[in-house]
Scaffold this motif. Structure first.
Motif, PDB file in Angstrom:
ATOM      1  N   ASN A  52     -36.126 191.882  33.767  1.00 23.20           N
ATOM      2  CA  ASN A  52     -36.927 192.269  34.931  1.00 23.20           C
ATOM      3  C   ASN A  52     -38.414 192.269  34.623  1.00 23.20           C
ATOM      4  O   ASN A  52     -39.227 191.786  35.419  1.00 23.20           O
ATOM      5  CB  ASN A  52     -36.512 193.659  35.417  1.00 23.20           C
ATOM      6  CG  ASN A  52     -35.614 193.584  36.615  1.00 23.20           C
ATOM      7  OD1 ASN A  52     -35.839 192.774  37.511  1.00 23.20           O
ATOM      8  ND2 ASN A  52     -34.591 194.410  36.639  1.00 23.20           N
ATOM      9  N   LEU A  53     -38.777 192.828  33.490  1.00 27.44           N
ATOM     10  CA  LEU A  53     -40.198 192.861  33.120  1.00 27.44           C
ATOM     11  C   LEU A  53     -40.726 191.441  32.956  1.00 27.44           C
ATOM     12  O   LEU A  53     -41.805 191.103  33.444  1.00 27.44           O
ATOM     13  CB  LEU A  53     -40.386 193.640  31.817  1.00 27.44           C
ATOM     14  CG  LEU A  53     -40.292 195.159  31.901  1.00 27.44           C
ATOM     15  CD1 LEU A  53     -40.335 195.772  30.507  1.00 27.44           C
ATOM     16  CD2 LEU A  53     -41.433 195.722  32.739  1.00 27.44           C
ATOM     17  N   ASP A  82     -41.013 189.775  36.321  1.00 26.91           N
ATOM     18  CA  ASP A  82     -42.144 190.333  37.052  1.00 26.91           C
ATOM     19  C   ASP A  82     -43.453 189.742  36.531  1.00 26.91           C
ATOM     20  O   ASP A  82     -44.353 189.420  37.304  1.00 26.91           O
ATOM     21  CB  ASP A  82     -42.133 191.856  36.883  1.00 26.91           C
ATOM     22  CG  ASP A  82     -42.725 192.549  38.074  1.00 26.91           C
ATOM     23  OD1 ASP A  82     -42.356 192.182  39.212  1.00 26.91           O
ATOM     24  OD2 ASP A  82     -43.561 193.447  37.868  1.00 26.91           O
ATOM     25  N   ARG A 120     -43.789 186.290  37.709  1.00 23.47           N
ATOM     26  CA  ARG A 120     -44.163 186.293  39.123  1.00 23.47           C
ATOM     27  C   ARG A 120     -45.675 186.435  39.276  1.00 23.47           C
ATOM     28  O   ARG A 120     -46.308 185.721  40.049  1.00 23.47           O
ATOM     29  CB  ARG A 120     -43.451 187.439  39.835  1.00 23.47           C
ATOM     30  CG  ARG A 120     -43.944 187.678  41.228  1.00 23.47           C
ATOM     31  CD  ARG A 120     -43.011 188.506  42.055  1.00 23.47           C
ATOM     32  NE  ARG A 120     -42.430 189.632  41.367  1.00 23.47           N
ATOM     33  CZ  ARG A 120     -41.233 190.130  41.645  1.00 23.47           C
ATOM     34  NH1 ARG A 120     -40.514 189.605  42.579  1.00 23.47           N
ATOM     35  NH2 ARG A 120     -40.771 191.157  40.993  1.00 23.47           N
TER      36      ARG A 120
END
Lengths: 558, 348, 298
Positions: free
Chosen positions: C284-285, C288, C291
């Motif tokens: 997830n990190l 992110d 992104r």
């Protein structure tokens, strides 16, 4: 004492550790009741200047040095709170883009009321909602909006661009400011609407006794709205002086170049393109295009985008189609390219009916297109060489031949060979358009449709691109179908011109004929609205009556 | 000029289109679940009877279940039953599937509604807060929390909450919907909170809330994280817009621009996503209900699946689909109320 | 032919002096500590999974070993995450558990991403009936609770890793299809796509060379974020008893096993949970960070 006095202003931007100096020692004065223009091309720093005055610079900008005096007080030394109080009361800004200047989920009235409410609060006034609404109505009438109540109740999406621009001006006038800062007003609108807006600003400045700082890239707009001019380039004021002096006796090369780049509408400098006298390459006979919008509950709506158009484009000529947004000129061009089928009528290119081509799609060696927006016409993920490779590859050239032809094409559009390895973001707007032209040439077409190829470019760049297109036409014997709303450019660049209004061609002929004696009132109105840079041109414009305007122009007032 | 500026017909047409689309969704969903139940390897009748049944018994079951009819006939029977709310009888208990589901539905409905409320009430304001103080420590902290929320599977949150309660809140009820000793109020909705309030039974409300707190939080956590992130990014995206500049340039205070003007605009994106995520919310409810012995529709679905009760499984999938569709319809209407562009939009 | 002087006049137009897009993106990524940490976590999970037999202090714990004398041992110097109900070292099992998780990720995304991307591209580019059909089907699939279908498939077929993978992949492609569709549709509307077609390019060329490269950023961000969700989803399935068969270590079933001995033997749940959390947080990190780096909305 000047109302606004900017002295030796230096501003820089920092992004990702890189500092760019965007304003260098900018000094500028606006006296009480004076109309001043700040003109410059893209990236000249003119908007940064106004943002510094208004204290709306983005977070990564910093003022390095200099002063901004407002009625003798240096604003840069004052706290934000205090500067906030000037906004909308002492100085007001007229925003540039009327399309995105309102929050789409609130009514126009809500916006206006908020601004008034908070202005009252800061001024320590108390007014009820009814009183505020009465005031808003009055201001909306001042900007000549015929039905204020309707505007107040409307959602932003329900108003036309011109009406929204008027509301923006009303916002600026709401608290009777001393100075108006207008940032490219009306630029996003049609010429005729822009003309109305500029006249309105002019009238208001006179009636209300305002000072005006007009920020623009358009010299014609400057001539209409200013008495004193500052010319800016790359963050530096290169020249300033009274309007007459700048326009008639510019001191710097840059100014001379800028003024020289503007195509004249009338006068001795106007260029007439030769007629080829050859048979037509493209023939349109009674072509119509109807779009249907399907509804579940109501009857389907039909829109006649193009109505009964007949044209002949002679081989080797530049045929211009003029019109405002929604006139159907782009639809027409797409039909000629075979990208849209005609609902009625026939399009014949080089003796072959378009419907006889496979899939109704025109042969790529017949016609190519150059688009309006250099930002979207090149794939950001592909290099120049890769982009040019596509038509060459599909023309069946081998690798060595493609490389050779790529070099040739780059040379043709006046770009050095090493540009082949560049990505679009490493190119300027003008260079991108050159690549787009090269791509069109790569297919070796007979006809090139130019869909407003220079409208996104600065005038000086536009001039060079137009010169290139003229050279290519004579060297390669091309025929152009040129779509544009820029009449002064068309006057000089086209050999034939057709004027479109609501899907119909209302007038056509050579530019010399059409401009000397426009028959249709709409043509007259269109020409009359072009902002020109000399009094002589202004005087030569056709006359159009208010009644005619009312009949053929969509008013932004109601 | 007419006085009516709210052109409703465009919006009604938009809704009609959506409803039509939703009907298609349910139709295809029924086809898919039917195919899955009939075409997959394995004999439903055999599954229902268990491995010890004789071939004759299985054949009798096949006949009884109508499995010997042609597939289209079977599908049509399933579909026409489903439209009338009849999903046949459970292969395990022999009772009508619909009756079982209706009995258990309120428990899940209550859990899901409270979860949604929690997601909005916590997710949106925290997202606004993060956007308001973006790139500061508040933002960093909130982003971290939202990431943890998105990262943690619902069953883990549920178990960890139970573990936490076991150590620190020894009196907190961990299983079921309500304390055993409390007499149920009965009532029109079957939702304990509402029925309890209607009956003026505060003890019911109190106990129900206590029981709801952990399951709802476990279920909501990932949604809170997502809504927070989406609200934040929508706010920041909208902050760049010209209209923010317009209001600010005329001296409307920052907080008014942020909280009044931007919030409304920025709620559209998270709402849309919430509709889409509704399916996985129902999925997570399965696990959370199991961990908390909630005894709702979802735990029933889980049991049915585990026991290969095909009729019940099909019903559970269809009801989940209906849930999804209704939730999305509600969200569409809500967005239509917020966004005038949708109401003004002409048909396509 | 233009003279060299003429050639210069076009070059003189201001060429934007900017950092290359890649360098900008890298600078954005580097200035984001969370993304760097995420990247580190992901790499460590991958390395741990590959070299599990070398890293795990008790590699035999991955198998069927039984050490009743040492069952339910609390965290200590020997077993710093404690042992489970048959005395196996939990830390070693978590390390091996990453293998199952990553295999699941590779299996599911290996199917779902290409399928979803291909359908999304086709729907976005071709439009018309293709678009209606694909988006319609995607919307239907989105209405199904993924866990429900995965459970249904898992229980009807035998619960194995491969079946779990198939079950998850069956639904997972929809999110990629939806995302790629949105991007592809907006890219397909740009002039350069039409220009390529007019230059004679085939549909295949347009799809793979003109549109796909513009979707890579969103696809890679989504895939990274999805890796976390697949791990999470797989753990949920195996928690419910539809994962790999024992004794293969699997994070979800370890939590389910440990749950029976709560709250006293908390480590039986806590450390496998930490393993799940570590892996998903890492992805997830990283996602992110990517992104932000590509500046895309996923």
């Amino acid at each position: 004492m000047a109302l606004l006095d900017i002295r030796d202003l230096n501003v820089s931007f920092t992004s990702y550790g890189q500092r760019t100096h965007v304003l260098r020692d900018v000094s500028l004065k606006v006296g009480e009741g004076q109309r001043v223009a700040l003109i410059g091309e893209t990236g000249s720093g003119k908007s940064v200047t106004s943002k510094t005055v208004l204290n709306t610079l983005p977070g990564n900008a910093s003022v390095e040095s200099g002063q901004v005096f407002w009625r003798g007080t240096d604003l840069l030394t004052r706290p934000d709170r205090e500067r906030e109080k000037l906004k909308g009361i002492e100085m007001s800004v007229v925003m540039q883009d009327p399309l995105s200047s309102f929050n789409p989920v609130f009514t126009i009235g809500h916006h206006l009321d908020s601004v008034l409410y908070w202005a009252d609060r800061r001024a320590g006034r108390r007014r009820g909602r009814a009183e505020r609404t009465a005031h808003i109505r009055q201001v909306l009438r001042k900007v000549q909006l015929a039905d204020p109540d309707r505007v107040i109740a409307a959602w932003p999406a329900q108003l036309s661009g011109g009406m929204r621009q008027r509301v923006l001006i009303a916002l600026a006038l709401m608290n009777r400011p001393a100075m108006l800062i207008a940032d490219e007003p009306g630029t996003a609108l049609d010429v005729t609407t822009q003309d109305e807006i500029l006249r309105l600003i002019n009238d208001l400045v006179t009636e209300e006794g305002l000072s005006l700082l007009m920020i623009t890239h358009n010299l014609g707009v400057v001539r209409m709205t200013a008495d004193y001019v500052y010319v800016m380039r790359k963050g530096v004021i290169v020249e300033h002086g009274p309007l007459k002096q700048i326009f008639e006796a510019p001191q710097t090369d840059y100014c001379r170049e800028l003024i020289g780049a503007i195509p004249p509408l009338y006068g001795a400098a106007v260029k007439d393109q030769p007629l080829s006298g050859e048979p037509p390459l493209v023939k349109l006979e009674n072509v119509s295009k109807r779009f249907t919008r399907r509804h579940l509950l109501r009857r389907d709506e039909t829109v006649d985008a193009v109505r009964n158009v007949s044209l002949e484009v002679p081989r080797g000529e530049i045929f211009g189609i003029a019109g405002e947004s929604g006139s159907g000129k782009t639809t027409l061009a797409r039909m000629v390219m075979g990208m849209l089928g005609a609902t009625e009528g026939e399009i014949v290119i080089d003796g072959v009916r378009l419907t006889d081509h496979a899939e109704g799609r025109i042969d790529r060696r017949m016609a190519q297109i150059v688009y309006q927006n250099p930002g979207t016409s090149l794939n950001p993920k592909r290099t120049v060489a890769q982009t040019l490779d596509v038509p060459l590859h599909f023309a069946g050239l081998d690798k060595a031949a493609r490389a050779r032809r790529t070099d040739e094409l780059l040379e043709r559009v006046d770009l050095p060979r090493h540009f082949a390895s560049r990505y679009p973001h490493e190119l300027s707007g003008g260079q991108k358009q050159r690549i787009a032209i090269a791509r069109a040439l790569a297919a070796d077409p007979k006809l090139i449709v130019l869909d407003e190829p220079t409208s996104a470019l600065d005038v000086s760049v536009q001039k060079r691109v137009i010169t290139l297109l003229e050279e290519l036409r004579s060297d390669l014997g091309l025929t152009y179908l040129f779509i544009s709303h820029d009449l002064s450019l068309m006057r000089n660049f086209c050999s034939h011109i057709a004027v479109m209004l609501r899907g119909e061609v209302v007038e056509q002929g050579t530019p010399a004929e059409v401009f000397a004696d426009p028959r249709h009132p709409y043509t007259r109105a269109l020409i009359a609205a072009v902002p020109v840079i000399t009094d002589a041109e202004d005087a030569a414009k056709p006359v159009v009556t208010e009644a005619e305007k009312k009949r053929f122009l969509v008013s932004s007032a109601a | 000029m007419g006085k009516v500026f709210f052109v409703a017909s465009g919006f009604i047409e938009f809704l009609l289109r959506r409803i039509l689309g939703f009907a298609v969704i349910l139709l295809v969903l029924s086809l898919m679940i039917f195919a899955l139940a009939r075409v997959v390897p394995g004999d439903p009748a055999r599954m229902a009877m268990g491995p010890s049944a004789s071939a004759e018994q299985v054949e009798a079951m096949r006949e009884q279940m109508g499995l010997n009819d042609p597939l289209p006939t079977q599908y049509f029977r399933f579909l026409s039953g489903a439209v009338r709310g009849d999903f046949g009888v459970s292969l395990i208990s022999g009772r009508p599937v619909t009756e079982q589901i209706l009995r258990l539905l309120p428990a899940t409905l209550e859990l899901v509604l409270v979860t949604l409320l929690l997601m909005m009430v916590l997710g949106v304001p925290l997202g606004v807060l993060a956007a308001r103080y973006r790139n500061g420590w508040v933002d960093t902290l909130l982003r971290l929390i939202s990431m943890v929320g998105v990262t943690m599977p619902a069953f883990l949150v549920a178990i960890l909450l139970q573990l936490f309660a076991a150590f620190y809140l020894s009196d907190w009820p961990l299983l079921g919907r309500i304390d055993r000793g409390i007499e149920l109020p009965g009532g029109p909705t079957g939702l304990l909170l509402i029925d309890g309030l209607l009956a003026g039974r505060l003890d019911v409300v109190r106990s129900a809330l206590q029981h709801l707190a952990f399951p709802a939080f476990a279920l909501a956590l990932s949604g809170i994280g997502q809504i927070m992130r989406l609200t934040r990014s929508a706010m920041i995206e909208n902050l760049r817009r010209d209209h923010v500049q317009t209001l600010r340039s005329f001296g409307v205070p920052d907080r008014v621009v942020t909280f009044r003007y931007l919030l409304k605009l920025s709620s559209i994106a998270p709402l849309t996503i919430m509709g889409l995520e509704f399916a996985s919310l129902i999925g997570n409810a399965f696990v959370v209900e199991m961990v908390f012995a909630w005894g709702g529709f979802a735990s029933h679905g889980l049991e049915s699946i585990m026991q290969n009760d095909l009729n019940a499984v099909m019903a559970v999938v269809m009801v989940s689909g209906i849930f999804f569709v209704l939730a999305n319809l509600a969200i569409d209407i809500l967005i239509g109320v917020i966004d005038p562009r949708l109401r003004l939009k002409e048909g396509r | 032919m233009p003279s060299p002087d003429d050639t210069m006049r076009a070059v003189e137009e201001e060429t934007p002096v900017i950092l290359s897009a890649r360098r900008m993106a890298w600078m954005r990524f580097r200035s984001n500590p969370a993304a760097l940490i995420g990247g580190f976590m992901v790499i460590s999970v991958i390395l741990a999974a590959i070299f599990a037999p070398l890293i795990a202090p008790y590699p035999e714990a991955a198998g069927n070993t039984i050490d009743f004398a040492n069952r339910h041992a609390a965290p200590s110097a020997e077993n710093f995450a404690g042992t489970d109900k048959v005395g196996r070292d939990i830390f070693s099992r978590v390390i091996f558990g990453f293998r199952v998780s990553l295999l699941l990720v590779i299996g599911v995304l290996g199917i779902a991403v290409p399928v979803g991307a291909a359908l999304g591209l086709a729907a976005g580019y071709f439009g018309g009936r293709t678009e209606l059909l694909i988006t319609g089907f995607t919307n239907v699939m989105l209405a199904i609770p993924p866990l429900v279908i995965a459970l249904a498939v898992g229980s009807i077929l035998t619960p194995t890793l491969v079946n779990a993978m198939i079950a998850i992949a069956l639904l997972w492609w929809t999110w990629h299809a939806r995302l790629v569709y949105r991007v592809a549709k907006s890219v397909a509307a740009e002039d350069f796509v039409e220009a390529a077609r007019l230059a004679g390019a085939s549909h295949w060329h347009v799809l793979t060379r003109e549109i796909l490269p513009n979707c890579i950023a969103v696809i890679s961000v989504k895939t990274t974020l999805d890796a976390a969700f697949v791990i999470l989803f797989g753990a949920t399935l195996s928690f419910l008893g539809l994962g790999v068969r024992p004794p293969t270590p699997d994070l979800g079933s370890m939590v389910a096993d440990g749950r029976q001995f709560l709250p006293e033997m908390w480590w039986g749940v806590f450390f496998p949970a930490l393993g799940i959390f570590y892996a998903t947080l890492g992805f997830n990190l990283l996602g992110d960070g990517l992104r932000d780096m590509f500046d895309v909305e996923v």
